[in-house]
Design an enzyme around this catalytic site. Structure first.
Site, PDB file in Angstrom:
ATOM      1  N   ARG A 315       0.883  -1.404  -0.425  1.00  0.00           N
ATOM      2  CA  ARG A 315      -0.024  -0.534   0.065  1.00  0.00           C
ATOM      3  C   ARG A 315       0.688   1.465  -0.730  1.00  0.00           C
ATOM      4  O   ARG A 315       0.728   1.975  -0.710  1.00  0.00           O
ATOM      5  CB  ARG A 315      -0.990   0.129   1.358  1.00  0.00           C
ATOM      6  CG  ARG A 315      -2.071   1.226   0.951  1.00  0.00           C
ATOM      7  CD  ARG A 315      -3.085   0.952   2.575  1.00  0.00           C
ATOM      8  NE  ARG A 315      -4.760   0.159   1.886  1.00  0.00           N
ATOM      9  CZ  ARG A 315      -4.793   0.733   0.859  1.00  0.00           C
ATOM     10  NH1 ARG A 315      -5.364   1.614   0.705  1.00  0.00           N
ATOM     11  NH2 ARG A 315      -6.455  -0.682   0.510  1.00  0.00           N
ATOM     12  N   GLU A 718     -10.016   5.635   7.216  1.00  0.00           N
ATOM     13  CA  GLU A 718      -8.822   6.556   6.907  1.00  0.00           C
ATOM     14  C   GLU A 718      -8.248   6.961   6.059  1.00  0.00           C
ATOM     15  O   GLU A 718      -7.254   8.672   6.748  1.00  0.00           O
ATOM     16  CB  GLU A 718      -7.807   5.644   6.592  1.00  0.00           C
ATOM     17  CG  GLU A 718      -7.717   3.429   7.502  1.00  0.00           C
ATOM     18  CD  GLU A 718      -7.698   2.545   6.228  1.00  0.00           C
ATOM     19  OE1 GLU A 718      -8.046   2.045   5.784  1.00  0.00           O
ATOM     20  OE2 GLU A 718      -6.390   2.433   6.476  1.00  0.00           O
TER      21      GLU A 718
HETATM   22  N1  MTE Z   1     -12.255   5.688  14.441  1.00  0.00           N
HETATM   23  C1  MTE Z   1     -12.808   5.259  15.370  1.00  0.00           C
HETATM   24  N2  MTE Z   1     -13.662   6.575  15.762  1.00  0.00           N
HETATM   25  N3  MTE Z   1     -12.222   4.244  15.760  1.00  0.00           N
HETATM   26  C2  MTE Z   1     -10.988   3.490  15.703  1.00  0.00           C
HETATM   27  O1  MTE Z   1     -10.561   2.912  16.015  1.00  0.00           O
HETATM   28  N4  MTE Z   1     -10.804   2.996  12.974  1.00  0.00           N
HETATM   29  C3  MTE Z   1      -9.993   3.730  11.341  1.00  0.00           C
HETATM   30  C4  MTE Z   1     -11.171   4.389  11.009  1.00  0.00           C
HETATM   31  N5  MTE Z   1     -11.826   5.258  12.096  1.00  0.00           N
HETATM   32  C5  MTE Z   1     -11.085   4.042  13.892  1.00  0.00           C
HETATM   33  C6  MTE Z   1     -11.904   4.673  13.595  1.00  0.00           C
HETATM   34  C7  MTE Z   1      -9.648   2.261  10.799  1.00  0.00           C
HETATM   35  S1  MTE Z   1      -7.829   2.255  10.967  1.00  0.00           S
HETATM   36  C8  MTE Z   1     -10.094   2.162   9.815  1.00  0.00           C
HETATM   37  S2  MTE Z   1      -9.725   1.084   8.966  1.00  0.00           S
HETATM   38  C9  MTE Z   1     -11.515   2.273   9.770  1.00  0.00           C
HETATM   39  O2  MTE Z   1     -11.989   3.610  10.795  1.00  0.00           O
HETATM   40  C10 MTE Z   1     -12.746   1.214  10.078  1.00  0.00           C
HETATM   41  O3  MTE Z   1     -13.736   0.965   9.882  1.00  0.00           O
HETATM   42  P1  MTE Z   1     -14.787   1.126   8.297  1.00  0.00           P
HETATM   43  O4  MTE Z   1     -14.391   0.441   7.791  1.00  0.00           O
HETATM   44  O5  MTE Z   1     -15.924   1.398   9.195  1.00  0.00           O
HETATM   45  O6  MTE Z   1     -14.794   2.892   8.564  1.00  0.00           O
HETATM   46  N1  HPA Z   2      -6.238  -2.716   4.561  1.00  0.00           N
HETATM   47  C1  HPA Z   2      -6.238  -3.089   6.164  1.00  0.00           C
HETATM   48  N2  HPA Z   2      -5.744  -4.351   6.133  1.00  0.00           N
HETATM   49  C2  HPA Z   2      -5.481  -4.763   4.890  1.00  0.00           C
HETATM   50  C3  HPA Z   2      -4.755  -4.504   3.846  1.00  0.00           C
HETATM   51  C4  HPA Z   2      -5.647  -3.271   3.515  1.00  0.00           C
HETATM   52  O1  HPA Z   2      -4.901  -2.798   2.537  1.00  0.00           O
HETATM   53  N3  HPA Z   2      -4.327  -5.189   2.968  1.00  0.00           N
HETATM   54  C5  HPA Z   2      -4.370  -6.658   4.097  1.00  0.00           C
HETATM   55  N4  HPA Z   2      -4.867  -6.727   4.555  1.00  0.00           N
HETATM   56 MO1  MOS Z   3      -7.293   0.204   9.416  1.00  0.00          MO
HETATM   57  S1  MOS Z   3      -5.490  -0.147   9.183  1.00  0.00           S
HETATM   58  O1  MOS Z   3      -6.912  -0.724   8.330  1.00  0.00           O
HETATM   59  O2  MOS Z   3      -7.725  -1.213  10.435  1.00  0.00           O
END
Ligand code: MTE
Ligand code: HPA
Ligand code: MOS
Length: 768
Positions: A315, A718
């Site tokens: 990534r 993210e």
């Molecule tokens: N927001 C909160 N409040 N707490 C979290 O742990 N994790 C982040 C983001 N936002 C997180 C957050 C990460 S690393 C990801 S990948 C996404 O939320 C995962 O949730 P989603 O795919 O439902 O957005």
């Molecule tokens: N994001 C988070 N987790 C993962 C990914 C990614 O792109 N690929 C494999 N595990």
């Molecule tokens: Mo988020 S780093 O893909 O849990």
């Protein structure tokens, strides 16, 4: 999908908002413990690399309340927790390979007793040579996986014929997740050889899989469950399997429920963090700053095992060029095997590190040419005339990074403020200001195609209430609320009619981690799929009842209608039961059109891109090196936002977390490989007063996702983190205004800023 939206798109509060603010939300450690529940505490390696000669637990076992001591020898199945590669034990076997590496666990009747006794386990060690840094690992060619190499065009010959060339390097620090709830699991042996595991995990299926593996039982014998995490941020994508596996090993040894909760220091020492990176590049460009060729080597400290590092590196490589077309690219990625904790997923998953390298390159090209950074960006953005193909050969169809940058230029009044800042700086000796923008283009989907699938299980009950279960987990990001909105919208009922329940592997099996920001894309679509199946059956029953066409039946505002016929949703639910029609369905979703070739690093890894742009104004204090972010403006693309209140929170929170990473959070290991910043006393995360006092966040309006996501929404978890690059670039400008060396590394801590201002030592070392 219907365009009518009465629940989706509304700024509803998080379904647990009240519990969160009143303290009523139940986290794993708040749950009543089963009778006889024991507590485990880890015995950790004090050495970065050492052979275990002898373990003597007799002093620990003699302590009051201590029941047992478990090591790798007590694993009934396979001592294995690796998420991608094999060879990653839950408990050390013969050798410990980082400071904090779990060697065993003391099991006692209370958490305190277990912790006290853990210090009394005597281990005789034979220290071995350790590799601690990226530089040492590269020199020793010590890697956790094969080097990655992406080639697009011909970088070497394009570099040779470029009118300008520049080489440089950048050190980028890691980051601790600092979720409020540390890692925790509770494993319970059940009747008939079955197991239940509560885990604070983003990935219940991974917990189930590895608990089954270490116990030597089929996956079907294990149920993993999570209602909510007190934050995950990627730190609970793979790491909880280690904690759950150890809890299960202890529960197996004692035949009693066992809870393992890490305190803050242990959580920071034992579990992985954001990868730190070292980048070295050479870039060729023309007089306008348009990039002609880029050669870049990214090296990261993977730590003692591979964990997710290979995917993180992929990534990172895919995001080096951010939203810029570069016709010739050669990128190499090295995942260094070191005797430090294994780094892991963290919001952005390598994307932020890669993108920061790209933005540092743009910044340095602009400085070399004496041009405005945004002008250089405009010379490089993906466009039909310049090029629309990424180095990994995905075609970019919806690039709005340029548009967002222009929007921001006007809405944040950047031209006038640049002039104001210049005059402020001219009249200020001890404080200098800087203003910078940053565009973000982030690929949405797991970069391993197989992970892009999700499931759901929806039940309608005879009173018309609805349960929405899906494979996604709730970590504060509002996924449960969004999926409830999708289900409510589908049935034409209020969101309050839908109850989200805990995520369990026996309700929805074989799930992916809730990660890669795709939680709502994948689980929302799977839940929609399940709800549509039930709705079609319900429509048939109503149509039969009224003697009308099923197509004419509509679901709205809690009522089901067709022409003059109407009945409450709950009434129809009851009628379905009477007619013996199933009110339950499983849903499934697989993201279409994605593929990836690991060997060539080419493909279509992302279903679409999420975009954003930010402008930040900072002030640095030349006496202390301290920074304040005075104002930040953000325009962010959420497609048709499923919930603008939650998305706003994600944008603000992501930005502030990124600001912490780039300005104040610094992980520091000593020469023996000990993490010396393992508590809030030494590790500074942003507080409320570090957020910009003037913070203007806008969600781009009328911007449906071109990709056919659920209600045309876009992932938001993210991407906003990377908007904080604007703060880091603004600090560079302020340092330059102070006459210092602008090429500062990350994080731009006060110490580094002072060095950059005073001696230029905050700059990256000269490339090798
Ligand atoms: N927001 C909160 N409040 N707490 C979290 O742990 N994790 C982040 C983001 N936002 C997180 C957050 C990460 S690393 C990801 S990948 C996404 O939320 C995962 O949730 P989603 O795919 O439902 O957005
Ligand atoms: N994001 C988070 N987790 C993962 C990914 C990614 O792109 N690929 C494999 N595990
Ligand atoms: Mo988020 S780093 O893909 O849990």
């Amino acid at each position: 999908m219907s365009d009518r939206r009465s629940v989706v798109g509304k700024p509803l509060h998080h379904d647990s908002a009240r519990q969160h603010v009143t303290g009523a939300a139940v986290y794993l450690d708040d749950m009543p413990e089963a009778a006889g529940c024991l507590h485990a505490a880890l015995v950790k390696s004090p050495h970065a690399h050492a052979r275990i000669v002898r373990i003597d637990a007799s002093r620990a076992l003699a302590e009051p309340g201590v029941v047992a001591f478990a090591t790798a020898a007590d694993v009934p199945g396979e001592n294995e927790v690796g998420p991608i590669f094999h060879g990653e034990p839950a408990l050390a076997v013969e050798v410990a390979d980082y400071v904090g590496c779990p060697v065993g666990a003391v099991i006692a009747t209370s958490h305190e007793a277990a912790r006290r006794a853990a210090d009394l386990v005597d281990i005789e060690w034979e220290p071995l040579p350790a590799i601690l840094t990226i530089a040492d690992a590269v020199a020793a060619e010590s890697y956790v996986c094969a080097p990655q190499r992406l080639v697009f065009g011909d970088a070497a010959s394009a570099l040779a014929r470029s009118p300008h060339r520049l080489s440089g390097g950048l050190d980028i620090g890691g980051q601790d997740h600092f979720y409020l709830e540390t890692n925790i699991a509770m494993a319970t042996p059940l009747d008939g050889g079955q197991w239940h595991v509560w885990s604070s995990t983003q990935h219940p299926t991974e917990v189930q899989k590895h608990v089954a593996l270490v116990l030597g039982v089929p996956q079907a014998a294990v149920t993993a469950e999570v209602r909510r995490m007190g934050g995950g941020f990627g730190g609970k994508e793979s790491q909880p399997t280690i904690i759950a596996a150890i809890a299960a090993i202890c529960a197996h040894k004692t035949r009693r429920p066992v809870k393992l909760r890490l305190d803050r220091d242990d959580d920071m020492i034992v579990t992985g963090k954001r990868h730190d990176f070292r980048a070295d590049w050479e870039v060729g460009f023309d007089d306008t700053g348009a990039l002609i060729a880029l050669k870049v080597r990214l090296a990261t400290r993977a730590g003692n095992v591979a964990d997710l590092s290979s995917a993180v590196m992929t990534r990172a490589i895919c995001h080096v060029t951010n939203c810029y077309f570069v016709p010739n690219v050669e990128a190499v990625g090295l995942c260094c095997k070191t005797n430090t904790v294994s780094n892991t997923a963290f919001r952005g998953f390598g994307g932020p590190q890669g993108m920061l390298v790209g933005e540092a390159i743009i910044d340095q090209v602009a400085r070399r040419l004496g041009r405005d950074r945004d002008e250089v960006r405009r010379a490089n953005f993906y466009s039909p005339s310049r090029g629309l193909t990424t180095p990994y050969e995905q075609s970019v169809q919806d690039m709005i990074g340029a548009e967002l940058t222009d929007k921001l230029e006007a809405s944040a009044d950047l031209a006038a403020r640049r002039a104001e800042i210049a005059s402020f700086n001219a009249g200020s000796r001890l404080r200098k200001r800087g203003l910078a923008t940053a565009p973000v283009m982030f690929g949405i989907s797991f970069n391993m195609p197989s992970l892009n699938q999700g499931g759901a299980l929806v039940h309608v009950y005879t009173d018309g209430s609805i349960q929405a279960n899906h494979g996604g987990t709730e970590m504060g990001q509002g996924l449960y609320t969004k999926v409830a909105q999708v289900v409510a919208e589908t049935f034409g009922v209020a969101a309050s009619v839908v109850t989200p329940t805990s995520t369990r592997t026996d309700k929805v099996p074989n799930t992916s981690a809730t990660a890669a920001s795709s939680g709502s894309d994948i689980n929302g679509a799977a839940a929609r799929n399940a709800a549509l199946q039930i709705r079609a059956r319900m429509a048939d029953v109503a149509a039969q009842e009224w003697g009308v066409d099923a197509e004419s039946v509509s679901f709205e505002d809690g009522t089901v209608t067709s022409g003059n016929h109407a009945m409450a949703f709950s009434e129809l639910a009851r009628l379905c039961w009477v007619r013996r029609v199933s009110l339950s369905a499983t849903g499934f979703y697989a993201t279409p059109g994605i593929h990836w070739n690991n060997a060539t690093m080419k493909g279509n890894p992302f279903y679409y891109f999420a975009y954003g742009a930010a402008a930040s104004e900072v002030e640095i204090d030349l006496l202390t090196g301290e920074t304040r972010c005075l104002r930040t403006d953000i325009v962010h693309d959420c497609g048709y936002s499923l919930n603008p209140a939650i998305d706003l929170g994600q944008i603000e929170g992501g930005f502030v977390q990124g600001l912490g990473w780039l300005t104040m959070e610094e992980l520091w290991w000593d020469g023996a490989g000990r993490l010396r910043t393992h508590a809030p006393s030494t590790y500074k995360i942003p507080g409320s007063r570090d957020t910009p006092p003037d913070f203007r966040v806008h969600i781009l309006e009328d911007a449906p996702n071109r990709a056919e996501t659920v209600f045309r929404s876009k992932a938001v978890g993210e991407p906003p983190l990377m908007l904080a690059m604007s703060v880091w670039l603004a600090i560079r400008d302020a340092i330059e205004a102070a006459g210092g060396d602008a090429e500062i590394d990350a994080p731009a801590t006060p110490e580094r800023i002072l060095m950059a201002v005073e001696t230029g030592r905050g700059a990256a070392p000269a490339p090798a």
